[in-house]
Structure formats: structure tokens, C-alpha cells
Scaffold this motif. Sequence first.
Motif, PDB file in Angstrom:
ATOM      1  N   ALA A 116      60.824  28.578  28.646  1.00 18.62           N
ATOM      2  CA  ALA A 116      60.658  28.549  30.234  1.00 18.62           C
ATOM      3  C   ALA A 116      59.317  28.419  30.570  1.00 18.62           C
ATOM      4  O   ALA A 116      58.892  27.964  31.567  1.00 18.62           O
ATOM      5  N   ASN A 117      58.459  29.092  29.902  1.00 17.24           N
ATOM      6  CA  ASN A 117      56.882  29.058  30.241  1.00 17.24           C
ATOM      7  C   ASN A 117      56.227  27.684  29.777  1.00 17.24           C
ATOM      8  O   ASN A 117      55.728  27.200  30.669  1.00 17.24           O
ATOM      9  N   MET A 118      57.157  26.968  28.734  1.00 18.39           N
ATOM     10  CA  MET A 118      56.496  25.593  28.692  1.00 18.39           C
ATOM     11  C   MET A 118      57.069  24.663  29.690  1.00 18.39           C
ATOM     12  O   MET A 118      56.348  23.736  29.992  1.00 18.39           O
ATOM     13  N   MET A 119      58.311  25.035  30.166  1.00 14.26           N
ATOM     14  CA  MET A 119      58.838  23.895  31.024  1.00 14.26           C
ATOM     15  C   MET A 119      58.251  24.258  32.678  1.00 14.26           C
ATOM     16  O   MET A 119      58.792  23.338  33.376  1.00 14.26           O
ATOM     17  N   LYS A 120      57.884  25.265  32.931  1.00 13.59           N
ATOM     18  CA  LYS A 120      57.578  25.465  34.466  1.00 13.59           C
ATOM     19  C   LYS A 120      56.864  24.535  35.209  1.00 13.59           C
ATOM     20  O   LYS A 120      56.788  24.458  36.171  1.00 13.59           O
ATOM     21  N   GLY A 121      55.834  23.773  34.393  1.00 13.38           N
ATOM     22  CA  GLY A 121      55.145  22.700  35.059  1.00 13.38           C
ATOM     23  C   GLY A 121      55.718  21.338  35.119  1.00 13.38           C
ATOM     24  O   GLY A 121      55.017  20.359  35.697  1.00 13.38           O
ATOM     25  N   LEU A 122      56.749  21.227  34.218  1.00 14.29           N
ATOM     26  CA  LEU A 122      57.477  19.870  34.589  1.00 14.29           C
ATOM     27  C   LEU A 122      58.691  19.893  35.472  1.00 14.29           C
ATOM     28  O   LEU A 122      59.733  20.265  35.334  1.00 14.29           O
ATOM     29  N   GLU A 123      58.184  19.460  36.708  1.00  9.65           N
ATOM     30  CA  GLU A 123      58.957  19.179  37.974  1.00  9.65           C
ATOM     31  C   GLU A 123      60.256  18.410  37.728  1.00  9.65           C
ATOM     32  O   GLU A 123      61.126  18.634  38.683  1.00  9.65           O
ATOM     33  N   ILE A 172      68.983  28.912  39.764  1.00  3.51           N
ATOM     34  CA  ILE A 172      69.806  28.301  38.586  1.00  3.51           C
ATOM     35  C   ILE A 172      71.053  28.462  38.700  1.00  3.51           C
ATOM     36  O   ILE A 172      71.427  29.629  38.946  1.00  3.51           O
ATOM     37  N   PRO A 173      71.864  27.197  38.742  1.00  5.05           N
ATOM     38  CA  PRO A 173      73.231  27.677  38.625  1.00  5.05           C
ATOM     39  C   PRO A 173      73.935  28.199  37.203  1.00  5.05           C
ATOM     40  O   PRO A 173      73.301  27.822  35.995  1.00  5.05           O
ATOM     41  N   VAL A 174      74.650  29.379  37.453  1.00  4.15           N
ATOM     42  CA  VAL A 174      75.335  29.757  36.160  1.00  4.15           C
ATOM     43  C   VAL A 174      76.613  29.495  36.124  1.00  4.15           C
ATOM     44  O   VAL A 174      77.404  29.984  36.965  1.00  4.15           O
ATOM     45  N   TYR A 175      77.010  29.024  35.028  1.00 11.02           N
ATOM     46  CA  TYR A 175      78.568  28.553  35.077  1.00 11.02           C
ATOM     47  C   TYR A 175      79.389  29.539  33.887  1.00 11.02           C
ATOM     48  O   TYR A 175      78.684  29.577  32.988  1.00 11.02           O
ATOM     49  N   ALA A 176      80.359  30.225  34.325  1.00  9.06           N
ATOM     50  CA  ALA A 176      80.792  31.100  33.511  1.00  9.06           C
ATOM     51  C   ALA A 176      82.446  30.564  33.339  1.00  9.06           C
ATOM     52  O   ALA A 176      83.304  30.323  34.079  1.00  9.06           O
ATOM     53  N   LYS A 177      82.762  30.390  31.983  1.00  9.83           N
ATOM     54  CA  LYS A 177      84.299  29.972  31.429  1.00  9.83           C
ATOM     55  C   LYS A 177      84.714  30.974  30.591  1.00  9.83           C
ATOM     56  O   LYS A 177      84.317  31.713  29.772  1.00  9.83           O
ATOM     57  N   ARG A 178      86.078  31.144  31.068  1.00 13.61           N
ATOM     58  CA  ARG A 178      86.799  32.041  30.116  1.00 13.61           C
ATOM     59  C   ARG A 178      87.812  31.315  29.225  1.00 13.61           C
ATOM     60  O   ARG A 178      88.692  30.695  29.738  1.00 13.61           O
ATOM     61  N   VAL A 179      87.677  31.439  27.723  1.00 15.63           N
ATOM     62  CA  VAL A 179      88.569  30.727  26.823  1.00 15.63           C
ATOM     63  C   VAL A 179      89.116  31.823  25.944  1.00 15.63           C
ATOM     64  O   VAL A 179      88.353  32.648  25.377  1.00 15.63           O
ATOM     65  N   GLU A 180      90.358  31.726  25.335  1.00 15.94           N
ATOM     66  CA  GLU A 180      91.097  32.328  24.420  1.00 15.94           C
ATOM     67  C   GLU A 180      90.202  32.407  23.255  1.00 15.94           C
ATOM     68  O   GLU A 180      89.766  31.666  22.708  1.00 15.94           O
ATOM     69  N   ASP A 181      89.875  33.832  22.596  1.00 12.61           N
ATOM     70  CA  ASP A 181      89.331  33.917  21.422  1.00 12.61           C
ATOM     71  C   ASP A 181      87.748  33.130  21.133  1.00 12.61           C
ATOM     72  O   ASP A 181      87.443  32.932  19.936  1.00 12.61           O
ATOM     73  N   VAL A 182      87.178  33.499  22.317  1.00 14.88           N
ATOM     74  CA  VAL A 182      85.668  32.984  22.013  1.00 14.88           C
ATOM     75  C   VAL A 182      84.721  34.247  22.238  1.00 14.88           C
ATOM     76  O   VAL A 182      84.656  34.587  23.253  1.00 14.88           O
ATOM     77  N   PRO A 183      84.120  34.672  21.217  1.00 13.65           N
ATOM     78  CA  PRO A 183      83.284  35.927  21.289  1.00 13.65           C
ATOM     79  C   PRO A 183      82.023  35.578  22.154  1.00 13.65           C
ATOM     80  O   PRO A 183      81.651  36.490  22.851  1.00 13.65           O
ATOM     81  N   GLY A 184      81.482  34.352  22.216  1.00 22.40           N
ATOM     82  CA  GLY A 184      80.280  34.268  23.341  1.00 22.40           C
ATOM     83  C   GLY A 184      79.459  32.993  23.005  1.00 22.40           C
ATOM     84  O   GLY A 184      78.853  32.888  21.861  1.00 22.40           O
ATOM     85  N   THR A 185      79.267  32.115  23.741  1.00 25.71           N
ATOM     86  CA  THR A 185      78.329  30.893  23.605  1.00 25.71           C
ATOM     87  C   THR A 185      77.534  30.875  24.795  1.00 25.71           C
ATOM     88  O   THR A 185      78.135  30.936  26.105  1.00 25.71           O
ATOM     89  N   HIS A 186      76.234  30.565  24.590  1.00 24.53           N
ATOM     90  CA  HIS A 186      75.393  30.634  25.923  1.00 24.53           C
ATOM     91  C   HIS A 186      74.646  29.590  25.588  1.00 24.53           C
ATOM     92  O   HIS A 186      73.958  29.251  24.444  1.00 24.53           O
ATOM     93  N   THR A 187      74.203  28.550  26.640  1.00 23.23           N
ATOM     94  CA  THR A 187      73.632  27.346  26.731  1.00 23.23           C
ATOM     95  C   THR A 187      72.586  27.224  27.789  1.00 23.23           C
ATOM     96  O   THR A 187      72.972  27.567  29.063  1.00 23.23           O
ATOM     97  N   VAL A 188      71.433  27.151  27.498  1.00 19.25           N
ATOM     98  CA  VAL A 188      70.394  26.843  28.698  1.00 19.25           C
ATOM     99  C   VAL A 188      69.982  25.252  28.612  1.00 19.25           C
ATOM    100  O   VAL A 188      69.336  24.885  27.461  1.00 19.25           O
ATOM    101  N   THR A 189      70.134  24.769  29.466  1.00 19.33           N
ATOM    102  CA  THR A 189      70.120  23.247  29.680  1.00 19.33           C
ATOM    103  C   THR A 189      68.514  22.719  30.475  1.00 19.33           C
ATOM    104  O   THR A 189      68.805  23.233  31.743  1.00 19.33           O
ATOM    105  N   TYR A 190      67.988  22.335  30.190  1.00 19.09           N
ATOM    106  CA  TYR A 190      66.720  21.548  31.070  1.00 19.09           C
ATOM    107  C   TYR A 190      67.116  19.938  31.092  1.00 19.09           C
ATOM    108  O   TYR A 190      67.120  19.323  30.013  1.00 19.09           O
TER     109      TYR A 190
END
Length: 239
Positions: A116-123, A172-190
Motif C-alpha cells: 500500500a505504501n508503494m502504490m500510494k503514488g500510482l494514481e 475501497i470496494p470489499v467483496y464478501a463471498k460465502r462458499v461451503e467448506d472454505v476456511p478463508g481466502t483474501h485477495t488484495v488487487t491493484y
Amino acid sequence: MKIALLGYGKMGKAIEEIAEKRGHKIVLKVEEDIENYDLDNSKIDIAIDFSVPKAAFKNITTCFKQGIPVVSGTTGWLDHYEKAKKVCEENNTAFIYASNFSLGVNVFFELNQKLANMMKGLEDYSVEIEEIHHVQKLDAPSGTAITLAEQIIEKNPRVNGWQLDDAEKDEIPVYAKRVEDVPGTHTVTYDSEIDKIEIVHTAKSRQGFALGAVVAAEYLKDKTGIFTMKDVLADLFQN
């Protein structure tokens, strides 16, 4: 250590298994609400709370009032977090709250802040977060996703907040999905017209969360004050 488990669902059972393998003893198991249980701080060294949002604040502060330190990973109750810290301090005990106790996720948090610190100047790049969890997860977005968003907001002055699904240009849009038997996946996309940068953490089981919670409890024992997983990681890396 003698551990009280506040919340005895899938996470509680995973914590129990790992704690016992590491030589600790589970002396109390609370299904959800601590109200009908007798707490004796001479028999409990620490409580680990993975209960439910509606019970968390009462469970945590009841322990503090008995002089029992608490490690909590319950999300969805943080409107009362500052009150809980105050009760902890008034009773001269100790507290660690984390939205995610996985040691890998906490390394992921560090990477998120650096990126995030690296990307802050890339508009030309927009940023979004997606989290995927099992259908039993009660809150959305996850506490981990909120932590990721808050870290980006802190580092990037062009971002003024986050929203679930529909967000304004400076949010920042945050998208939450609920799927059977998924312990947890998090993705940050630029994303830009030229390319896309992603960092991803995928949990393979609950064992990582449970191990982190037990390691945090081991760190917290015999301490006084408010701590975070940054303190726990710093201690691990130092050793």
C-alpha cells in the motif's frame, strides 16, 4: 497453561487439539455465553475467545473482572472494543484481539502495508479486496478484510474509506463471498489498464488460526496490558 475456551465450535475444537499437543490443559469449555459458568482465576491462566459477536464483549469483560487475561478472535463486536480495553486496564490484566490469528495472515498484513505504501503514488491503479469464507461465517466482510482495508486507508491519502460491494471512487470496494467448506481466502488487487498486481492469502484449514491463537496465549501469559499480533510476531522473530 490452564485454558478456558470461550466458544466451542469448530475453531474451539481446533484450538483444543493444538493446545493439548503443546502441553496445555483445557479446564473450561463454554458453548457461547459465559453467564452461567463459574470463573475461578486460581484454576484458569488464560481465556481464548472464539464465541459469537453477541456474546463476545460480555465474555471478555467478565474474564477481565476476574483477573483472567484474554486472547480474542471473535469479530463483529468491535464497536465495544475501547470499552473492553478500559475494563482490562482497570482490572490490571492483559488482552490481545486480532481479526485473524494465523501467523501467515499476519505476515500477509505486513506485506499489505508495504505494498500500500508503494502504490500510494500510482494514481492509475484502483484497489479492491475480496474475501471468501465458509457459509457458517456470520459477519461480512470478514474482520481480516476490514483490517486489510484499514491498513491501505492509513497508507494511501487518496483512499477515504471502504464499502461492502458498491464503493465511491475514493473508497475501497470489499467483496464478501460465502462458499461451503472454505476456511478463508483474501485477495488484495491493484488494477490498471496496463497490468494487475495481486497478493493472496489462502487458508488450507483452521489449524493455522488455532495455532496462532495458542501462540498468542503463550505470549500473553503473565503479562499486563494491551497487545497485538505485531507484538507476538516480533517476539517470535526475535527468538
